[in-house]
Design a protein around this motif. Structure first.
Motif, PDB file in Angstrom:
ATOM      1  N   HIS A  57       0.814  -1.212   0.000  1.00 17.75           N
ATOM      2  CA  HIS A  57       0.000   0.000   0.000  1.00 17.75           C
ATOM      3  C   HIS A  57       0.846   1.261   0.000  1.00 17.75           C
ATOM      4  N   HIS A  58       2.173   1.112  -0.102  1.00 15.67           N
ATOM      5  CA  HIS A  58       3.062   2.257  -0.135  1.00 15.67           C
ATOM      6  C   HIS A  58       2.775   3.096  -1.386  1.00 15.67           C
ATOM      7  N   ALA A  59       2.724   4.391  -1.218  1.00 17.68           N
ATOM      8  CA  ALA A  59       2.493   5.274  -2.360  1.00 17.68           C
ATOM      9  C   ALA A  59       3.657   6.250  -2.460  1.00 17.68           C
ATOM     10  N   GLN A  98       1.242  10.599  -5.316  1.00 23.98           N
ATOM     11  CA  GLN A  98       0.376   9.616  -5.967  1.00 23.98           C
ATOM     12  C   GLN A  98      -1.055   9.681  -5.448  1.00 23.98           C
ATOM     13  N   VAL A  99      -1.212   9.771  -4.139  1.00 28.07           N
ATOM     14  CA  VAL A  99      -2.549   9.807  -3.551  1.00 28.07           C
ATOM     15  C   VAL A  99      -3.254  11.095  -3.968  1.00 28.07           C
ATOM     16  N   THR A 100      -2.534  12.204  -3.926  1.00 30.69           N
ATOM     17  CA  THR A 100      -3.116  13.497  -4.319  1.00 30.69           C
ATOM     18  C   THR A 100      -3.594  13.460  -5.767  1.00 30.69           C
ATOM     19  N   ARG A 101      -2.750  12.955  -6.652  1.00 29.10           N
ATOM     20  CA  ARG A 101      -3.139  12.880  -8.070  1.00 29.10           C
ATOM     21  C   ARG A 101      -4.356  11.992  -8.261  1.00 29.10           C
ATOM     22  N   ALA A 102      -4.383  10.868  -7.561  1.00 28.85           N
ATOM     23  CA  ALA A 102      -5.510   9.941  -7.696  1.00 28.85           C
ATOM     24  C   ALA A 102      -6.804  10.593  -7.206  1.00 28.85           C
ATOM     25  N   ILE A 103      -6.740  11.314  -6.084  1.00 22.01           N
ATOM     26  CA  ILE A 103      -7.933  11.974  -5.543  1.00 22.01           C
ATOM     27  C   ILE A 103      -8.421  13.059  -6.495  1.00 22.01           C
ATOM     28  N   LEU A 104      -7.508  13.884  -6.996  1.00 15.20           N
ATOM     29  CA  LEU A 104      -7.906  14.941  -7.925  1.00 15.20           C
ATOM     30  C   LEU A 104      -8.546  14.353  -9.181  1.00 15.20           C
ATOM     31  N   ASP A 105      -7.968  13.270  -9.678  1.00  9.15           N
ATOM     32  CA  ASP A 105      -8.513  12.605 -10.857  1.00  9.15           C
ATOM     33  C   ASP A 105      -9.920  12.079 -10.572  1.00  9.15           C
ATOM     34  N   MET A 106     -10.094  11.484  -9.387  1.00  6.90           N
ATOM     35  CA  MET A 106     -11.403  10.965  -8.983  1.00  6.90           C
ATOM     36  C   MET A 106     -12.451  12.070  -8.926  1.00  6.90           C
ATOM     37  N   LEU A 107     -12.083  13.179  -8.289  1.00 11.37           N
ATOM     38  CA  LEU A 107     -13.023  14.290  -8.143  1.00 11.37           C
ATOM     39  C   LEU A 107     -13.363  14.901  -9.511  1.00 11.37           C
ATOM     40  N   ARG A 108     -12.367  14.956 -10.383  1.00 17.70           N
ATOM     41  CA  ARG A 108     -12.598  15.478 -11.733  1.00 17.70           C
ATOM     42  C   ARG A 108     -13.594  14.603 -12.480  1.00 17.70           C
ATOM     43  N   LYS A 109     -13.380  13.284 -12.405  1.00 17.00           N
ATOM     44  CA  LYS A 109     -14.227  12.354 -13.150  1.00 17.00           C
ATOM     45  C   LYS A 109     -15.627  12.236 -12.557  1.00 17.00           C
ATOM     46  N   SER A 110     -15.750  12.365 -11.239  1.00  7.78           N
ATOM     47  CA  SER A 110     -17.063  12.167 -10.610  1.00  7.78           C
ATOM     48  C   SER A 110     -18.028  13.292 -10.959  1.00  7.78           C
ATOM     49  N   GLY A 132     -15.147  11.292   2.122  1.00  8.52           N
ATOM     50  CA  GLY A 132     -13.854  10.650   2.323  1.00  8.52           C
ATOM     51  C   GLY A 132     -13.905   9.140   2.262  1.00  8.52           C
ATOM     52  N   ALA A 133     -14.997   8.554   2.774  1.00 10.30           N
ATOM     53  CA  ALA A 133     -15.120   7.092   2.762  1.00 10.30           C
ATOM     54  C   ALA A 133     -15.210   6.576   1.325  1.00 10.30           C
ATOM     55  N   SER A 134     -15.962   7.269   0.476  1.00  7.88           N
ATOM     56  CA  SER A 134     -16.083   6.854  -0.935  1.00  7.88           C
ATOM     57  C   SER A 134     -14.752   6.998  -1.655  1.00  7.88           C
ATOM     58  N   ILE A 135     -14.047   8.084  -1.371  1.00  3.49           N
ATOM     59  CA  ILE A 135     -12.738   8.298  -1.990  1.00  3.49           C
ATOM     60  C   ILE A 135     -11.779   7.194  -1.562  1.00  3.49           C
ATOM     61  N   THR A 136     -11.782   6.876  -0.264  1.00  5.52           N
ATOM     62  CA  THR A 136     -10.905   5.818   0.248  1.00  5.52           C
ATOM     63  C   THR A 136     -11.212   4.488  -0.428  1.00  5.52           C
ATOM     64  N   LYS A 137     -12.489   4.138  -0.498  1.00  4.13           N
ATOM     65  CA  LYS A 137     -12.885   2.860  -1.102  1.00  4.13           C
ATOM     66  C   LYS A 137     -12.463   2.798  -2.564  1.00  4.13           C
ATOM     67  N   GLU A 165      -9.765   0.297  -4.344  1.00  4.79           N
ATOM     68  CA  GLU A 165     -10.147  -0.546  -5.483  1.00  4.79           C
ATOM     69  C   GLU A 165      -9.191  -0.348  -6.649  1.00  4.79           C
ATOM     70  N   GLU A 166      -8.846   0.924  -6.927  1.00  7.87           N
ATOM     71  CA  GLU A 166      -7.942   1.226  -8.039  1.00  7.87           C
ATOM     72  C   GLU A 166      -6.568   0.604  -7.826  1.00  7.87           C
ATOM     73  N   ARG A 167      -6.129   0.584  -6.560  1.00  6.99           N
ATOM     74  CA  ARG A 167      -4.805   0.050  -6.251  1.00  6.99           C
ATOM     75  C   ARG A 167      -4.852  -1.433  -5.888  1.00  6.99           C
ATOM     76  N   GLU A 168      -6.039  -2.043  -6.042  1.00  7.68           N
ATOM     77  CA  GLU A 168      -6.242  -3.475  -5.782  1.00  7.68           C
ATOM     78  C   GLU A 168      -5.813  -3.862  -4.371  1.00  7.68           C
ATOM     79  N   LEU A 169      -6.220  -3.037  -3.397  1.00  5.03           N
ATOM     80  CA  LEU A 169      -5.927  -3.319  -1.999  1.00  5.03           C
ATOM     81  C   LEU A 169      -7.100  -4.052  -1.370  1.00  5.03           C
ATOM     82  N   ASN A 170      -6.830  -4.791  -0.312  1.00  2.00           N
ATOM     83  CA  ASN A 170      -7.820  -5.621   0.356  1.00  2.00           C
ATOM     84  C   ASN A 170      -8.835  -4.761   1.106  1.00  2.00           C
TER      85      ASN A 170
END
Length: 154
Positions: free
Chosen positions: A63-65, A69-81, A87-92, A96-101
Motif C-alpha cells: 500500500h506504499h504510495a 500519488q494519492v493526491t493525483r488519484a484523488i484529484l482525478d477521482m473528483l474530476r471524473k465524478s 472521504g469514505a467513498s474516496i478511500t474505497k 479498489e484502483e490500487r487493488e488493496l484488500n
C-alpha cells in the motif's frame, strides 16, 4: 436449487486467480534467474564471498504510495465524478484502483488517514473545498471552482 450465475462467476474468479498464479510463477522464475546472475557476478569479483551472509531486504508494503500519488488519484477521482464525494467513498475507490484488500480493517484505517491528510492539504492549498452535508454526515469534497493553488503549490 441451481445457481448458474454463481457457478459462472466462481469459474471466472478461478480463472482470474489461476492467471495471477501463473504470472507470479513467471515473476518468481525471473527473480531467481536475476538473483543467480548477481550471485555469479559477485563471485566473479570476489570468489571467497559468502552469499549466505547477505540478508534479504524487505519489500516495501504494497500500500506504499510515492510522493504525490494519492493526491493525483484523488484529484482525478473528483474530476471524473463531477459531484462531491465523501472521504469514505474516496478511500474505497482509491483502494479498489490500487487493488488493496477492502476487508482489511487496519489497512482501510491507514488509507483513510492518508486520504484525509491529502484532502486537508489540498484544501489548504486551495485545490479542493469541503462542505458539510445538510444531514450532518461526512464532509463532502469537490474541486475548488477557481482551482487556483494556494501559496504552498510548486
Amino acid at each position: 436449487m441451481e445457481r448458474p450465475n454463481a457457478i459462472s462467476a466462481l469459474k471466472d474468479k478461478r480463472g482470474e486467480i489461476a492467471g495471477r498464479v501463473d504470472a507470479l510463477q513467471d515473476q518468481l522464475r525471473q527473480a531467481l534467474i536475476d538473483l543467480d546472475h548477481v550471485d555469479c557476478t559477485i563471485l566473479l569479483f570476489d570468489p571467497d564471498a559468502d552469499l549466505d551472509e547477505i540478508k534479504a531486504k524487505p519489500m516495501p508494503p504494497r500500500h506504499h504510495a510515492f510522493k504525490g500519488q494519492v493526491t493525483r488519484a484523488i484529484l482525478d477521482m473528483l474530476r471524473k465524478s463531477g459531484s462531491p464525494m465523501d472521504g469514505a467513498s474516496i478511500t474505497k475507490r482509491l483502494m479498489e484502483e490500487r487493488e488493496l484488500n477492502l476487508s482489511d480493517k487496519k489497512l482501510i484505517k491507514t488509507i483513510q488517514k492518508r486520504v484525509g491528510a491529502a484532502l486537508r492539504n489540498m484544501r489548504e492549498r486551495g485545490m479542493v473545498q469541503s462542505e458539510t452535508p445538510s444531514k450532518g454526515g461526512f464532509l463532502l469534497w469537490s474541486l475548488n471552482g477557481t482551482n487556483t493553488p494556494g501559496p504552498r503549490h510548486r
